[in-house]
Write a protein that holds these residues in place. Structure first.
Motif, short mmCIF file in Angstrom:
data_model
loop_
_atom_site.label_atom_id
_atom_site.label_comp_id
_atom_site.label_asym_id
_atom_site.label_seq_id
_atom_site.Cartn_x
_atom_site.Cartn_y
_atom_site.Cartn_z
N ASP A 39 0.79 -1.14 0.06
CA ASP A 39 0.15 0.20 -0.17
C ASP A 39 0.86 1.26 0.16
O ASP A 39 1.84 1.51 0.54
CB ASP A 39 -0.83 0.05 1.17
CG ASP A 39 -1.91 1.10 1.24
OD1 ASP A 39 -1.59 2.33 1.30
OD2 ASP A 39 -2.95 0.93 1.39
N ALA A 40 0.51 2.23 -0.55
CA ALA A 40 1.34 3.50 -0.91
C ALA A 40 1.73 4.05 0.49
O ALA A 40 2.66 4.79 0.77
CB ALA A 40 0.65 4.47 -1.80
N ARG A 41 0.54 3.93 1.48
CA ARG A 41 0.97 4.52 2.60
C ARG A 41 1.83 3.78 3.80
O ARG A 41 2.53 4.55 4.52
CB ARG A 41 -0.46 4.38 3.48
CG ARG A 41 -1.79 5.46 2.88
CD ARG A 41 -3.00 4.85 3.62
NE ARG A 41 -3.40 3.56 3.33
CZ ARG A 41 -4.71 3.26 3.77
NH1 ARG A 41 -5.23 3.72 4.64
NH2 ARG A 41 -4.91 1.80 3.65
N THR A 42 2.31 2.69 3.20
CA THR A 42 3.49 2.03 3.95
C THR A 42 4.84 2.04 3.30
O THR A 42 5.72 1.38 3.45
CB THR A 42 2.78 0.57 4.25
OG1 THR A 42 2.75 -0.01 3.35
CG2 THR A 42 1.67 0.63 4.92
N ARG A 43 4.75 2.64 2.14
CA ARG A 43 5.82 2.68 1.37
C ARG A 43 6.95 3.30 2.05
O ARG A 43 6.65 4.43 2.70
CB ARG A 43 5.59 3.34 0.03
CG ARG A 43 6.59 3.10 -0.98
CD ARG A 43 6.31 3.91 -2.32
NE ARG A 43 5.20 2.98 -2.76
CZ ARG A 43 4.14 3.55 -3.59
NH1 ARG A 43 4.03 4.99 -3.90
NH2 ARG A 43 3.24 3.09 -3.92
N THR A 44 8.32 3.00 1.72
CA THR A 44 9.39 3.64 2.55
C THR A 44 9.69 4.95 1.98
O THR A 44 9.61 5.23 0.71
CB THR A 44 10.56 2.80 2.22
OG1 THR A 44 10.49 1.50 2.52
CG2 THR A 44 11.90 3.33 2.77
N LYS A 45 9.81 5.93 2.92
CA LYS A 45 9.97 7.67 2.47
C LYS A 45 11.34 7.75 2.81
O LYS A 45 11.65 9.05 2.69
CB LYS A 45 8.89 8.31 3.47
CG LYS A 45 7.38 7.89 3.36
CD LYS A 45 6.95 8.05 1.90
CE LYS A 45 5.38 8.07 2.15
NZ LYS A 45 4.74 6.76 2.35
N TYR A 46 12.27 6.91 2.72
CA TYR A 46 13.77 7.11 2.94
C TYR A 46 14.72 6.25 2.31
O TYR A 46 14.08 5.18 2.00
CB TYR A 46 13.82 7.17 4.64
CG TYR A 46 13.78 5.93 5.20
CD1 TYR A 46 14.72 4.95 5.28
CD2 TYR A 46 12.40 5.80 5.89
CE1 TYR A 46 14.56 3.48 5.86
CE2 TYR A 46 12.25 4.38 6.56
CZ TYR A 46 13.29 3.55 6.40
OH TYR A 46 12.91 2.49 7.13
#
Length: 273
Positions: A39-46
């Motif tokens: 899900d895009a909401r749990t995608r790594t942001k770093y």
């Protein structure tokens, strides 16, 4: 020198138990773990700019000392953890065997470290118990690796080993029974889960908490492991002999280390759980 996450909890715990100290937390803290689900909401942001290390292997190399030879995970060389030696000397850390002895009710009495490994062969069918998810019956020559068993889980009546049967080198014990047979499930080492009560009786039966015994139904296709009231078993049925017994290397090491360091004599009142 651990990079990326994982294994630091083991390092911190062993360091505290073997070298002294404590682990504290802020009462107002909140800890959560979010799984990456796609899900895009749990995608790594770093992004990580370092290469991860074998953290569990480093823990084993740093703290397991003579027991590192029986560690079954991916290993790292002792040279990679020489930075620990200065700290261990300065803090006068105890050997890893002390940790195992301190929690011997879990590691020894609950069968995390097996005293004895064996196969179970039924007298009537001359077949052995085997399997990793569901227990089945196979010719004993085919059970050399998948049929290795040990005793497991504390017997709550005695506080000693054991109330169940565990697959060797696994975290799974015999548990519930359905039409397919007895299933393996994660061991409850405390012995509280009555589904995992499989006691080997003096007359060589495997008795469950409900008064039923395991036996091999040789007339059920490929031979099926099932249960019925112990009093209804026919001659030789449900009688299991331990065969191919051996003492595993990890228990041999444990006995030698406990004797060498004289834990029982020097710390007679040390708690065991």
């Amino acid at each position: 020198q651990m990079l990326s996450w994982g294994g630091e909890n083991l390092d911190q715990s062993l360091r505290a138990w073997l070298c002294g100290g404590e682990i504290t937390r802020a009462k107002s803290s909140r800890i959560a773990h979010m799984w990456r689900t796609g899900d895009a909401r749990t995608r790594t942001k770093y992004s990580l700019r370092v290469r991860g290390t074998n953290n569990r292997g480093r823990v084993a190399a740093a703290w397991f000392d003579v027991f590192n030879k029986v560690y079954r995970g991916s290993k790292v060389g002792e040279g990679a953890v020489r930075n620990y030696e200065v700290i261990k000397r300065r803090l006068q850390c105890k050997p890893f065997a002390f940790f195992l002895y301190r929690f011997r009710k879990v590691y020894i009495e609950a069968g995390v470290i097996a005293r004895k490994v064996f196969h179970l062969r039924e007298k009537a069918s001359e077949r052995c118990l085997s399997g990793s998810h569901v227990l089945n019956a196979v010719p004993c020559k085919d059970a050399k690796h998948t049929g290795r068993l040990q005793l497991g889980n504390v017997d709550r009546d005695t506080g000693k080993c054991c109330s169940g049967i565990r697959a060797y080198r696994s975290n799974d014990c015999l548990d519930f029974v359905d039409q397919r047979g007895p299933h393996f499930y994660a061991c409850d080492v405390s012995g509280a889960n009555t589904n995992q009560h499989y006691r080997l009786t003096p007359d060589k039966h495997i008795k469950r908490f409900n008064g039923e015994c395991l036996y091999i139904d040789a007339h059920a296709g490929n031979a099926k492991v099932t249960t019925k009231s112990c009093g209804l078993l026919t001659e030789g049925q449900g009688i299991f002999d331990m065969v191919d017994e051996f003492e595993p290397e990890e228990f041999t090491l444990y006995k030698k280390e406990v004797e060498r360091h004289r834990f029982a004599e020097q710390m007679p009142h040390l708690p065991d759980d």
